[in-house]
Design a protein around this motif. Structure first.
Motif, PDB file in Angstrom:
ATOM      1  N   PHE A  72       0.841  -1.206   0.000  1.00 48.73           N
ATOM      2  CA  PHE A  72       0.000   0.000   0.000  1.00 48.73           C
ATOM      3  C   PHE A  72       0.865   1.240   0.000  1.00 48.73           C
ATOM      4  O   PHE A  72       2.073   1.185   0.297  1.00 48.73           O
ATOM      5  CB  PHE A  72      -0.948   0.001   1.204  1.00 48.73           C
ATOM      6  CG  PHE A  72      -0.278   0.171   2.550  1.00 48.73           C
ATOM      7  CD1 PHE A  72      -0.280   1.412   3.198  1.00 48.73           C
ATOM      8  CD2 PHE A  72       0.346  -0.909   3.187  1.00 48.73           C
ATOM      9  CE1 PHE A  72       0.316   1.571   4.443  1.00 48.73           C
ATOM     10  CE2 PHE A  72       0.945  -0.754   4.427  1.00 48.73           C
ATOM     11  CZ  PHE A  72       0.930   0.480   5.058  1.00 48.73           C
ATOM     12  N   VAL A  84      -4.819   9.998   0.525  1.00 45.78           N
ATOM     13  CA  VAL A  84      -5.336   8.818  -0.162  1.00 45.78           C
ATOM     14  C   VAL A  84      -4.480   7.600   0.192  1.00 45.78           C
ATOM     15  O   VAL A  84      -3.259   7.626   0.030  1.00 45.78           O
ATOM     16  CB  VAL A  84      -5.343   9.015  -1.689  1.00 45.78           C
ATOM     17  CG1 VAL A  84      -5.969   7.801  -2.370  1.00 45.78           C
ATOM     18  CG2 VAL A  84      -6.080  10.288  -2.071  1.00 45.78           C
ATOM     19  N   ARG A  86      -3.948   3.728  -0.868  1.00 47.52           N
ATOM     20  CA  ARG A  86      -4.243   2.769  -1.936  1.00 47.52           C
ATOM     21  C   ARG A  86      -3.555   1.445  -1.614  1.00 47.52           C
ATOM     22  O   ARG A  86      -2.361   1.427  -1.319  1.00 47.52           O
ATOM     23  CB  ARG A  86      -3.763   3.284  -3.286  1.00 47.52           C
ATOM     24  CG  ARG A  86      -4.409   4.583  -3.742  1.00 47.52           C
ATOM     25  CD  ARG A  86      -3.879   5.016  -5.105  1.00 47.52           C
ATOM     26  NE  ARG A  86      -4.519   6.251  -5.561  1.00 47.52           N
ATOM     27  CZ  ARG A  86      -4.046   7.467  -5.302  1.00 47.52           C
ATOM     28  NH1 ARG A  86      -2.932   7.604  -4.582  1.00 47.52           N
ATOM     29  NH2 ARG A  86      -4.680   8.539  -5.747  1.00 47.52           N
ATOM     30  N   THR A  91      -8.470  -1.789  -2.818  1.00 52.80           N
ATOM     31  CA  THR A  91      -9.208  -0.900  -1.924  1.00 52.80           C
ATOM     32  C   THR A  91      -8.514   0.460  -1.811  1.00 52.80           C
ATOM     33  O   THR A  91      -7.287   0.561  -1.884  1.00 52.80           O
ATOM     34  CB  THR A  91      -9.344  -1.509  -0.516  1.00 52.80           C
ATOM     35  OG1 THR A  91      -8.037  -1.754   0.018  1.00 52.80           O
ATOM     36  CG2 THR A  91     -10.122  -2.804  -0.574  1.00 52.80           C
ATOM     37  N   THR A  92      -9.338   1.475  -1.642  1.00 48.19           N
ATOM     38  CA  THR A  92      -8.849   2.851  -1.518  1.00 48.19           C
ATOM     39  C   THR A  92      -9.680   3.572  -0.467  1.00 48.19           C
ATOM     40  O   THR A  92     -10.888   3.372  -0.375  1.00 48.19           O
ATOM     41  CB  THR A  92      -8.963   3.594  -2.863  1.00 48.19           C
ATOM     42  OG1 THR A  92      -8.196   2.919  -3.855  1.00 48.19           O
ATOM     43  CG2 THR A  92      -8.436   5.020  -2.738  1.00 48.19           C
TER      44      THR A  92
END
Length: 306
Positions: A72, A84, A86, A91-92
């Motif tokens: 991530f 943000v 990610r 998934t975010t």
């Protein structure tokens, strides 16, 4: 028709310390929260390089971090003003960058990571600041002005390729151009390859200065320097460095901090800002390397003396 002054202002925006100091202080703590997540999950590269943030086309990001079978990143997006996260499973999560306390920011970031099955634990205590307050108890720092946050990012985004270009002829060990969230500065460091005298202080500082270095970067200011500056220093500092002639006009040596500073306003007001930056980096590197007796025939593709 756009005037030269308007073009320079767009490329090199003003960043007056007093106007954005509260946003700066809050953003410093927010980047430390994210930086400590990187510290917890990044590989143990020398000199804390894996923990530093990277300049992106939208802001500042961690390197790719591993958690079990997944990876991530966490990015400060200073275009859309959001944080943000990610993950490699698709998934975010996003958190608006807006006025909020450090305590709220810390709580929300940790919550998002848990929701994404990335329950990272960090030591919630800031570093490299006077009178630190735990993230979960910091309700003082809560400012966020998107205009100045965006300006700050635009400045470091302009400087990152210039600092990279300035060290291209150097073939010795050199750090990436990256952003240290502890000291809140964009930095690049060259190494002579020789061990430096042992340094006192915390382990990460001893590791950072285990070998002779010459560093350059950009710092928004603080303490006795209440303006953004480009900086240059050598550690250990060779005799005569503080009195060496360097360029461009407006550079000064700060006795207490042991660094040369080029005020950012000098850069943005210069006829050729990019040339001013390159002149500062090249001249301070050249003087420090010469005075310290670095083996430049080995460390450089060709002479970059000014």
């Amino acid at each position: 028709m756009t005037s030269m002054s308007e073009t320079a202002g767009a490329l090199w925006p003003a960043l007056p310390y007093e106007a954005w100091k509260d946003t700066y202080a809050t953003l410093h703590m927010w980047t430390q929260v994210v930086g400590k997540v990187a510290l917890a999950r990044a590989p143990r590269l020398n000199h804390s390089w894996a923990n530093a943030l990277q300049v992106t086309p939208r802001g500042l990001s961690t390197r790719t971090l591993a958690y079990g079978a997944h990876t991530f990143t966490i990015e400060f997006d200073f275009v859309d003003h959001q944080l943000v996260i990610r993950a490699s499973d698709g998934t975010t999560r996003a958190l608006a960058l807006e006025p909020r306390t450090v305590a709220d920011f810390y709580r929300d970031v940790m919550s998002m990571l848990r929701e994404m099955a990335l329950p990272v634990k960090i030591w919630p205590m800031p570093v490299e600041v006077p009178s630190p307050v735990r993230f979960d108890q910091d309700t003082t720092h809560a400012a966020y002005d998107p205009v100045y946050a965006h300006r700050f990012w635009r400045i470091i985004a302009r400087l990152e390729p210039l600092l990279n270009d300035a060290r291209c002829l150097f073939v010795g060990k050199c750090s990436p151009v990256h952003f240290f969230w502890g000291s809140f500065d964009l930095a690049v460091t060259r190494f002579s390859g020789r061990l430096a005298p042992p340094r006192e202080g915390p382990a990460f500082m001893r590791d950072a200065y285990s070998h002779e270095v010459i560093s350059h970067g950009f710092w928004p200011g603080g303490g006795d320097v209440l303006e953004p500056v480009l900086y240059a220093y050598a550690a250990p500092e060779p005799a005569g460095f503080k009195d060496a002639p360097v360029e461009p006009a407006g550079v000064f040596y700060h006795q207490q901090l042991g660094e040369f500073f080029l005020p950012y306003d000098r850069v943005r007001q210069a006829a050729d800002p990019e040339r001013a930056v390159r002149s500062f980096v090249d001249s301070t590197y050249d003087r420090a390397a010469r005075l310290a007796g670095w083996d430049r025939a080995v460390l450089e593709r060709e002479s970059i003396a000014t």
